[in-house]
Design an enzyme around this catalytic site. Structure first.
Site, PDB file in Angstrom:
ATOM      1  N   ASN A  55       0.816  -1.211   0.000  1.00  0.00           N
ATOM      2  CA  ASN A  55       0.000   0.000   0.000  1.00  0.00           C
ATOM      3  C   ASN A  55       0.854   1.267   0.000  1.00  0.00           C
ATOM      4  O   ASN A  55       0.438   2.297  -0.525  1.00  0.00           O
ATOM      5  CB  ASN A  55      -0.957   0.002   1.191  1.00  0.00           C
ATOM      6  CG  ASN A  55      -2.038  -1.061   1.040  1.00  0.00           C
ATOM      7  OD1 ASN A  55      -2.290  -1.548  -0.056  1.00  0.00           O
ATOM      8  ND2 ASN A  55      -2.669  -1.441   2.138  1.00  0.00           N
ATOM      9  N   ARG A 101      -6.434  -0.809  -9.237  1.00  0.00           N
ATOM     10  CA  ARG A 101      -7.066   0.309  -8.540  1.00  0.00           C
ATOM     11  C   ARG A 101      -6.045   1.383  -8.184  1.00  0.00           C
ATOM     12  O   ARG A 101      -6.349   2.571  -8.151  1.00  0.00           O
ATOM     13  CB  ARG A 101      -7.768  -0.198  -7.279  1.00  0.00           C
ATOM     14  CG  ARG A 101      -8.535   0.920  -6.622  1.00  0.00           C
ATOM     15  CD  ARG A 101      -9.402   0.497  -5.473  1.00  0.00           C
ATOM     16  NE  ARG A 101     -10.017   1.682  -4.904  1.00  0.00           N
ATOM     17  CZ  ARG A 101     -11.077   2.280  -5.414  1.00  0.00           C
ATOM     18  NH1 ARG A 101     -11.645   1.803  -6.479  1.00  0.00           N
ATOM     19  NH2 ARG A 101     -11.574   3.372  -4.856  1.00  0.00           N
ATOM     20  N   ASP A 111      -9.818  -5.421  -6.126  1.00  0.00           N
ATOM     21  CA  ASP A 111     -10.548  -6.465  -5.417  1.00  0.00           C
ATOM     22  C   ASP A 111     -12.055  -6.320  -5.574  1.00  0.00           C
ATOM     23  O   ASP A 111     -12.587  -5.218  -5.672  1.00  0.00           O
ATOM     24  CB  ASP A 111     -10.244  -6.393  -3.913  1.00  0.00           C
ATOM     25  CG  ASP A 111      -8.856  -6.888  -3.599  1.00  0.00           C
ATOM     26  OD1 ASP A 111      -8.375  -7.750  -4.331  1.00  0.00           O
ATOM     27  OD2 ASP A 111      -8.263  -6.397  -2.625  1.00  0.00           O
ATOM     28  N   ASP A 171      -7.514  -4.692   6.454  1.00  0.00           N
ATOM     29  CA  ASP A 171      -6.828  -5.719   5.661  1.00  0.00           C
ATOM     30  C   ASP A 171      -6.472  -6.960   6.482  1.00  0.00           C
ATOM     31  O   ASP A 171      -6.158  -8.003   5.907  1.00  0.00           O
ATOM     32  CB  ASP A 171      -5.542  -5.149   5.039  1.00  0.00           C
ATOM     33  CG  ASP A 171      -5.839  -4.273   3.825  1.00  0.00           C
ATOM     34  OD1 ASP A 171      -6.972  -4.339   3.320  1.00  0.00           O
ATOM     35  OD2 ASP A 171      -4.952  -3.532   3.393  1.00  0.00           O
ATOM     36  N   MET A 175     -15.926  -1.462   6.949  1.00  0.00           N
ATOM     37  CA  MET A 175     -15.609  -0.618   5.796  1.00  0.00           C
ATOM     38  C   MET A 175     -15.987  -1.222   4.443  1.00  0.00           C
ATOM     39  O   MET A 175     -16.253  -0.491   3.490  1.00  0.00           O
ATOM     40  CB  MET A 175     -14.121  -0.262   5.824  1.00  0.00           C
ATOM     41  CG  MET A 175     -13.771   0.599   7.029  1.00  0.00           C
ATOM     42  SD  MET A 175     -12.016   0.912   7.243  1.00  0.00           S
ATOM     43  CE  MET A 175     -11.713   2.075   5.933  1.00  0.00           C
TER      44      MET A 175
END
EC number: 2.5.1.7
Length: 434
Positions: free
Chosen positions: A23, A97, A121, A319, A341
């Site tokens: 990330n 993404r 995802d 995550d 989320m």
């Protein structure tokens, strides 16, 4: 399509080194577009998503010199922005993404950007609103063109402003910060994300000549500058890999040392695994998970059932909720997993139920796990990986299960974990790529 064939029941043992943070990589690599000077980045994870972004940078005209698979220099002196409006970019960018992260630096330096409809995802709605609204507040004009599937952004005059984000989106905050560093005047971002990866980005930008204060808090102040220069940057260890390895050790009754875990940047993560009863020791920057016969889930102080939920940093990262859920299946006791989320991230539990786990999926956001306490082992089945984190959770389940499991669609796992099969074989796992 590749699959993993796993023979479970092997105790993992040995030392493993976490990869660079995925990330963080998507933000840091996008930031190289902010300067025509050389930026050298080390500890780059060698994974599909990151390699695809590097490939996109090369297609845009960025000079790339890869010293090895984990170190590269980037020079964005000549950038072909029109490539961003090509069919080739739409196809590649639509698969990733993270390609949305290119918009901020392109607006800052070249005053225009194109964003293809995002991929990634299948874990529920992931809005781009925070990014777009932030850009608009800085003065960018935004139009969606359905005929080509692109968001078109133009920003001839970016100006600093105050903004209160509707959610502390990590990628949204990073994108807005990268756009604001070269805007005229001062930008204040309240309700900003403050994850370690975002702190890393801000520190790197400051080394390049940006003026960002409030790093590590949810209130960032950015004084715009006219030019950014080159720098060197090393990425943090991936906290999601670290959490995955902690869970893997517990589930397989293994004895694992996670070397160079970046403990000071893990926040609440070790505490959440301790709440599941998992023991760990810190030695320098290493985490040692000793072999445990059993581990027991704690209760709240009043004796009520433990709830583990995700929350923006410094809360627990979403995550790792999939990992916590699968680890809880073999613990003693019960826990409620609350995924706030993303509404589709718990849908992989049907595979765990097929393996013999006792889980009640209450709704798209909550699952109650009744731990088996190792009295009944999971059994191997054939299953498919729906997203990166669920894929690794199913892999952890397969490693602890009796018999053979086959995990299909492992391209999802490869997107986030480099050479995971080879690295686990080195710890004693029986896993083959077929």
């Amino acid at each position: 399509m590749n699959s993993f064939e796993v023979i479970g029941g092997k105790k993992l043992s040995g030392t493993i080194v976490p990869q660079g943070a995925k990330n963080e990589a998507l933000q840091i690599l996008s930031a190289v577009l902010l300067t025509p000077e050389q930026v050298t980045i080390s500890n780059i994870p060698d994974i599909l998503d990151v390699n695809l972004l590097i490939e996109l940078l090369g297609d845009m005209g960025v000079e790339i010199n890869r010293t090895d698979r984990h170190t590269a220099s980037f020079k964005s002196a000549e950038v072909n922005i029109d490539f961003l409006h090509s069919e080739e970019f739409r196809k590649k960018g639509g698969r990733l993404r993270g390609s949305v992260m290119l918009a901020g630096p392109l607006l800052a330096r070249f005053r225009k950007a194109f964003i293809p409809k995002p991929g990634g995802d299948k874990i529920g709605r992931r809005r781009l609103d925070t990014h777009i609204i932030g850009f608009e507040k800085l003065g960018a004009e935004f139009n969606y063109h359905p005929e080509d599937g692109y968001f078109h952004l133009d920003a001839p005059n970016l100006k600093g402003t105050y903004m209160l984000l509707d959610e502390p989106s990590v990628t949204g905050t990073a994108n807005i910060v990268m756009a604001a560093v070269m805007a005229k005047g001062t930008t204040t971002i309240y309700n900003a994300a403050c994850e370690p990866y975002l702190q890393q980005l801000c520190k790197m930008l400051n080394r390049m000549g940006a003026k960002i204060s409030g790093i590590g808090s949810n209130l960032l102040t950015i004084e715009g500058v006219d030019y950014l220069g080159g720098t060197e940057h090393r990425m943090l260890p991936d906290m999601i890999e670290v959490g995955s390895f902690i869970g893997m050790a517990a589930m397989t009754q293994g004895n694992i040392r996670i070397q160079g875990a970046g403990i000071e940047h893990l926040g609440i993560i070790p505490d959440k695994f301790r709440q599941l009863g998992i023991q760990m020791q810190f030695e320098g920057d290493d985490i040692i998970i000793p072999e445990q016969e059993t581990y027991e889930i704690q209760t709240f102080l009043d004796g009520s059932v433990l709830t583990i939920s995700d929350h923006p940093w410094p809360g627990f990262t979403p995550d790792l909720l999939s990992i916590v859920l699968v680890v809880a299946t073999q613990a003693k006791g019960s826990v409620l997993i609350h995924q706030k989320m993303f509404e589709s991230r718990l849908f992989f539990v049907d595979k765990l139920i097929d393996m013999g786990a006792q889980i009640i999926l209450c709704d798209p956001h909550r699952a109650a796990v009744i731990g088996l306490g190792r009295e009944q082992k999971l059994r191997g089945i054939t299953m498919s990986s729906p997203d990166i984190r669920a894929g690794v959770s199913l892999l952890i389940a397969a490693l602890s299960a009796e018999g053979k499991s086959v995990i299909q669609n492992i391209e999802q796992i490869d997107r986030g974990y480099q050479n995971i099969d080879q690295r686990l074989v080195a710890l004693g796992a029986d896993i083959k790529r077929i």
